[in-house]
Scaffold this motif. Structure first.
Motif: not given
Length: 137
Positions: A73, A91, A110
């Motif tokens: 991420i 997120i 994301l």
């Protein structure tokens, strides 16, 4: 629509698991997870981070798998910042059918956000429950 496209549209993404058997467009990976752009993106750059081990719930991940996902991420955000320069991010993880999970293999969204992509972004992820996002009204 071609017969191949119709068959793909009707395919059950859980049998066999789409994320186990047919990873598409992998952008980054490590030993425990990989990332790829979402096929049904809600914004430019919408990315999924997916652990390699098949488990349905985020709560079933090991600390090492969570760390591996978070590393991806972080790196994906850096790449998206360079490529698309979004104004923010959401997120999120859908856990269970009641929360909207449709592929029962953990995947973390994301989602890059851009000024003006919604009229009033206040409340962010709270908008998953209709009429609950704007909490100051």
């Amino acid at each position: 629509m071609s017969s191949e496209a119709k068959a793909e549209q009707k395919r059950d993404p859980n049998n066999p698991c789409l994320f186990c058997t047919d990873p598409r467009g992998v952008s980054l990976q490590n030993e425990l997870a990989y990332s790829a752009r979402d096929t049904y993106a809600v914004s430019p750059g919408h990315t999924l981070v997916i652990p390699r081990r098949h488990v349905a719930s985020f709560f079933e991940l090991t600390p090492e798998e969570i760390e591996a996902c978070m590393a991806l991420i972080t790196e994906e955000r850096r790449l998206l910042d360079e490529e698309l320069n979004p104004d923010g991010y959401n997120i999120g993880v859908n856990i269970g059918q009641a929360a909207g999970q449709s592929i029962f293999h953990v995947h973390i969204h994301l989602i890059p956000r851009y000024k003006g992509d919604v009229e009033n972004p206040q409340g962010g992820v709270r908008h998953v429950i209709p009429k609950k996002g704007h909490y100051t009204r």
